[in-house]
Design a protein around this motif. Sequence first.
Motif, PDB file in Angstrom:
ATOM      1  N   VAL A  85       2.333 -12.689  12.524  1.00  0.00           N
ATOM      2  CA  VAL A  85       2.144 -13.857  11.675  1.00  0.00           C
ATOM      3  C   VAL A  85       2.235 -13.458  10.206  1.00  0.00           C
ATOM      4  N   GLY A  86       1.578 -12.350   9.849  1.00  0.00           N
ATOM      5  CA  GLY A  86       1.584 -11.892   8.468  1.00  0.00           C
ATOM      6  C   GLY A  86       2.968 -11.590   7.956  1.00  0.00           C
ATOM      7  N   VAL A  87       3.773 -10.907   8.759  1.00  0.00           N
ATOM      8  CA  VAL A  87       5.143 -10.578   8.357  1.00  0.00           C
ATOM      9  C   VAL A  87       5.970 -11.851   8.190  1.00  0.00           C
ATOM     10  N   MET A  88       5.830 -12.781   9.122  1.00  0.00           N
ATOM     11  CA  MET A  88       6.570 -14.047   9.029  1.00  0.00           C
ATOM     12  C   MET A  88       6.181 -14.825   7.772  1.00  0.00           C
ATOM     13  N   LEU A  89       4.888 -14.844   7.464  1.00  0.00           N
ATOM     14  CA  LEU A  89       4.431 -15.568   6.273  1.00  0.00           C
ATOM     15  C   LEU A  89       4.930 -14.907   4.993  1.00  0.00           C
ATOM     16  N   ARG A  90       4.934 -13.583   4.950  1.00  0.00           N
ATOM     17  CA  ARG A  90       5.444 -12.890   3.762  1.00  0.00           C
ATOM     18  C   ARG A  90       6.926 -13.175   3.569  1.00  0.00           C
ATOM     19  N   GLN A  91       7.697 -13.195   4.652  1.00  0.00           N
ATOM     20  CA  GLN A  91       9.129 -13.486   4.544  1.00  0.00           C
ATOM     21  C   GLN A  91       9.370 -14.932   4.127  1.00  0.00           C
ATOM     22  N   ARG A  92       8.556 -15.838   4.658  1.00  0.00           N
ATOM     23  CA  ARG A  92       8.739 -17.266   4.369  1.00  0.00           C
ATOM     24  C   ARG A  92       8.243 -17.628   2.974  1.00  0.00           C
ATOM     25  N   PHE A  93       7.187 -16.966   2.494  1.00  0.00           N
ATOM     26  CA  PHE A  93       6.594 -17.276   1.192  1.00  0.00           C
ATOM     27  C   PHE A  93       6.454 -15.994   0.367  1.00  0.00           C
ATOM     28  N   PRO A  94       7.563 -15.457  -0.123  1.00  0.00           N
ATOM     29  CA  PRO A  94       7.507 -14.175  -0.849  1.00  0.00           C
ATOM     30  C   PRO A  94       6.668 -14.222  -2.118  1.00  0.00           C
ATOM     31  N   GLN A  95       6.491 -15.396  -2.714  1.00  0.00           N
ATOM     32  CA  GLN A  95       5.734 -15.508  -3.963  1.00  0.00           C
ATOM     33  C   GLN A  95       4.273 -15.877  -3.742  1.00  0.00           C
ATOM     34  N   ALA A  96       3.884 -16.159  -2.518  1.00  0.00           N
ATOM     35  CA  ALA A  96       2.507 -16.592  -2.254  1.00  0.00           C
ATOM     36  C   ALA A  96       1.533 -15.433  -2.401  1.00  0.00           C
ATOM     37  N   ILE A  97       0.307 -15.765  -2.774  1.00  0.00           N
ATOM     38  CA  ILE A  97      -0.777 -14.787  -2.786  1.00  0.00           C
ATOM     39  C   ILE A  97      -1.332 -14.700  -1.367  1.00  0.00           C
ATOM     40  N   ILE A  98      -1.155 -13.553  -0.727  1.00  0.00           N
ATOM     41  CA  ILE A  98      -1.698 -13.351   0.615  1.00  0.00           C
ATOM     42  C   ILE A  98      -2.985 -12.551   0.504  1.00  0.00           C
ATOM     43  N   ILE A  99      -4.056 -13.138   1.002  1.00  0.00           N
ATOM     44  CA  ILE A  99      -5.363 -12.489   1.031  1.00  0.00           C
ATOM     45  C   ILE A  99      -5.611 -12.048   2.472  1.00  0.00           C
ATOM     46  N   LEU A 100      -5.610 -10.752   2.692  1.00  0.00           N
ATOM     47  CA  LEU A 100      -5.746 -10.210   4.034  1.00  0.00           C
ATOM     48  C   LEU A 100      -7.191  -9.811   4.294  1.00  0.00           C
ATOM     49  N   SER A 101      -7.720 -10.275   5.403  1.00  0.00           N
ATOM     50  CA  SER A 101      -9.075  -9.922   5.801  1.00  0.00           C
ATOM     51  C   SER A 101      -9.041  -9.346   7.200  1.00  0.00           C
ATOM     52  N   LYS A 115       1.604  -2.161   4.538  1.00  0.00           N
ATOM     53  CA  LYS A 115       3.011  -2.022   4.153  1.00  0.00           C
ATOM     54  C   LYS A 115       3.845  -3.163   4.712  1.00  0.00           C
ATOM     55  N   LEU A 116       3.522  -3.622   5.910  1.00  0.00           N
ATOM     56  CA  LEU A 116       4.291  -4.691   6.529  1.00  0.00           C
ATOM     57  C   LEU A 116       4.102  -6.025   5.814  1.00  0.00           C
ATOM     58  N   ILE A 117       2.866  -6.333   5.440  1.00  0.00           N
ATOM     59  CA  ILE A 117       2.552  -7.656   4.894  1.00  0.00           C
ATOM     60  C   ILE A 117       2.547  -7.676   3.376  1.00  0.00           C
ATOM     61  N   GLY A 118       2.170  -6.571   2.746  1.00  0.00           N
ATOM     62  CA  GLY A 118       2.129  -6.523   1.286  1.00  0.00           C
ATOM     63  C   GLY A 118       1.183  -7.538   0.684  1.00  0.00           C
ATOM     64  N   PRO A 119      -0.093  -7.559   1.092  1.00  0.00           N
ATOM     65  CA  PRO A 119      -1.027  -8.551   0.547  1.00  0.00           C
ATOM     66  C   PRO A 119      -1.350  -8.287  -0.915  1.00  0.00           C
ATOM     67  N   GLN A 120      -1.689  -9.363  -1.629  1.00  0.00           N
ATOM     68  CA  GLN A 120      -2.133  -9.226  -3.016  1.00  0.00           C
ATOM     69  C   GLN A 120      -3.630  -8.952  -3.111  1.00  0.00           C
ATOM     70  N   ALA A 121      -4.351  -9.135  -2.008  1.00  0.00           N
ATOM     71  CA  ALA A 121      -5.789  -8.884  -2.017  1.00  0.00           C
ATOM     72  C   ALA A 121      -6.227  -8.460  -0.621  1.00  0.00           C
ATOM     73  N   ILE A 122      -7.236  -7.592  -0.587  1.00  0.00           N
ATOM     74  CA  ILE A 122      -7.803  -7.124   0.679  1.00  0.00           C
ATOM     75  C   ILE A 122      -9.299  -7.391   0.649  1.00  0.00           C
ATOM     76  N   ILE A 123      -9.756  -8.147   1.630  1.00  0.00           N
ATOM     77  CA  ILE A 123     -11.175  -8.466   1.737  1.00  0.00           C
ATOM     78  C   ILE A 123     -11.630  -8.139   3.150  1.00  0.00           C
ATOM     79  N   GLY A 124     -12.636  -7.285   3.293  1.00  0.00           N
ATOM     80  CA  GLY A 124     -13.151  -6.959   4.610  1.00  0.00           C
ATOM     81  C   GLY A 124     -13.737  -8.188   5.277  1.00  0.00           C
ATOM     82  N   ASP A 125     -13.824  -8.151   6.607  1.00  0.00           N
ATOM     83  CA  ASP A 125     -14.364  -9.328   7.296  1.00  0.00           C
ATOM     84  C   ASP A 125     -15.842  -9.162   7.633  1.00  0.00           C
ATOM     85  N   ASP A 126     -16.536  -8.384   6.824  1.00  0.00           N
ATOM     86  CA  ASP A 126     -17.979  -8.237   6.964  1.00  0.00           C
ATOM     87  C   ASP A 126     -18.648  -9.454   6.338  1.00  0.00           C
ATOM     88  N   PHE A 127     -19.016 -10.403   7.162  1.00  0.00           N
ATOM     89  CA  PHE A 127     -19.537 -11.646   6.617  1.00  0.00           C
ATOM     90  C   PHE A 127     -21.032 -11.618   6.381  1.00  0.00           C
TER      91      PHE A 127
END
Length: 227
Positions: A85-101, A115-127
């Motif tokens: 899903v992440g790779v597809m979203l990066r290809q479909r929306f190259p300019q979007a800010i992807i926040i990966l958790s 490397k595959l997704i190239g997110p602009q932000a990384i947030i752990g899923d420790d809620f």
Amino acid sequence: MESERTLRVLLVSDKVFYLRNYRAAFEKLESSSLDYSFTFTELSAFDTAIDFIKKMDANERYDVICLQISNPIGIHSQDEDGSTVGVMLRQRFPQAIIILSANFNGTYNYWNLLKLIGPQAIIGDDFDLVSELPLYLTHALKRPGYICPSMQAAVLNHLRCKIDLDIFERDLLFELSKGTRMAALPNILNMSISTIEKRKKRLKERFEVEGEDDSVLIIKARQSGSL
């Protein structure tokens, strides 16, 4: 008509409570700021997200994508895998800010994922940190390249790794860490069993591991930031 400040947000996770927490954090951010307003689309299954992307209108846009991955990621992704899903979203929306958790605790081959997704932000899923999520999102929106404090140590540890591994060695280590049997590795890695044995022997030499047991190799690889 949406104002120029309005950002279209796509929330993707296979866990409903993550979607709820992210939406609540965005709404809190909106209520406390004059800078942003948001509209939301929520997708609660990865196969649903893939169908959604495939059927999406060519002119449809999303400004911010929050992708939370809780399933282990293999080398050859399946359709329900969040990395697909992440790779597809990066290809479909190259300019979007992807926040990966995700839970980057060694269960994930996270370096390849980044490397595959190239997110602009990384947030752990420790809620346990839900109360801080609006602040994390603010940082992600205003200065892409943001890594939340709970994730910085993991990323820096990987960057400090002194043993340079190629993609095959990383994939081999990852599969061994999952407990994949040697007999199954040729089909997964597309290598002969003899080649895999030689590369595993080389890995043990590089990590200064003796004996047939792979557990020490995995421990040392994790300690070094290679896994």
